[in-house]
Design a protein around this motif. Structure first.
Motif: not given
Length: 296
Positions: A216-233
């Motif tokens: 999960v933490w590695r996946s969070l690193l893929r969320v780009p600077w300024g991006g927003i995602t959801t728990y489901k996403g």
């Protein structure tokens, strides 16, 4: 009104506290993305709430955020969140397809996550030396801890959290040698919050967690600077579309604030969800990143 709060640099703790208080007033009920933001308090009301004149509040806010409060509020709306969620979803799909480990940059700094071995995980840090320090950041004080390999903890602090955070660090790493050394950690904090464009190697995170938490933490690193995602996403991007609750639990256990960007994950409804370092801080982080995106 009290107009004595001034920022001498971006780390002024009083400036952050003032702005967090203003965010709490502006975002009534800390609902993050306000559906009817036209009926939120105006600048005068918010300035009065933090006991500053309109002029001094606007000046303080603009110096900290780089933009006016009015523009900042625009990044805290449902409409903006939905647009960023859609955009981020596309970026997450792309990075998964091409196998990238970290498309996002932190002002030209890459972050690399390395998991501790099962033996180190079970031993509570036996044989490890961990250096820690307490430092100011644009988002209040933090405790940062590092091993010889990288950053193992970064926790934002509230006014009376310093002793608690130190005790928690010693409890988490009960068999490690814990050393308080501001000089060792200052360079790392400077690199995180005052980065420069250069050819520096990645910031390395040396963390312990279960296999699922690390995923999960590695996946969070893929969320780009300024991006927003959801728990489901985020769960879907990991190929675990039914694991949103488990993903949320792993996000809540994140040991390295800001660098592992759990603040970029919100609920499908546009509400914040949880944040172990406070919902006002999560709001401030998201608005600050959005404003920096527009300035870059």
């Amino acid at each position: 009104m009290n107009s004595s709060i001034e920022t001498t640099n971006s780390y002024n703790r009083e400036a952050y506290k003032c702005i967090a208080k203003a965010i709490a007033k502006r975002s009534v009920g800390i609902a993050f993305m306000q559906k009817n933001h036209l009926h939120q308090p105006d600048l005068q009301t918010v300035a009065q709430h933090v006991q500053l004149s309109e002029y001094h509040f606007q000046r303080l806010f603009t110096k900290w955020a780089g933009i006016s409060p009015k523009r900042f509020w625009q990044y805290l709306t449902v409409e903006y969140a939905k647009s960023k969620i859609t955009e981020t979803k596309s970026l997450l799909s792309l990075t998964m397809d091409v196998g990238l480990s970290s498309p996002g940059r932190l002002h030209d700094l890459f972050v690399k996550l390395e998991a501790m071995s099962p033996g180190e995980f079970k031993s509570g840090g036996a044989g490890l030396k961990i250096w820690y320090g307490i430092h100011e950041t644009p988002f209040g004080d933090c405790l940062i801890a590092t091993t010889a390999r990288g950053i193992c903890n970064l926790h934002f602090l509230n006014a009376k959290d310093e002793e608690i955070a130190e005790n928690n660090l010693r409890t988490e790493w009960k068999n490690a040698e814990i050393i308080h050394d501001q000089q060792v950690t200052r360079e790392t904090i400077t690199r995180i919050f005052q980065p420069v464009a250069d050819n520096s190697p990645p910031l390395v995170l040396d963390v312990k967690g279960t296999n699922f938490q690390i995923q999960v933490w590695r996946s969070l690193l893929r969320v780009p600077w300024g991006g927003i995602t959801t728990y489901k996403g985020l769960a879907a991007s990991m190929g675990r579309p039914t694991a949103a609750r488990a993903v949320g639990n792993a996000i809540g256990s994140n040991p390295v604030a800001y660098l592992i960007p759990c603040h970029r994950v919100i609920r499908e409804s546009g509400e914040m969800g949880g944040y172990r370092w406070g919902l006002e801080r999560k709001t401030v982080l998201l608005g600050w990143e959005a404003s920096r995106n527009q300035l870059s």
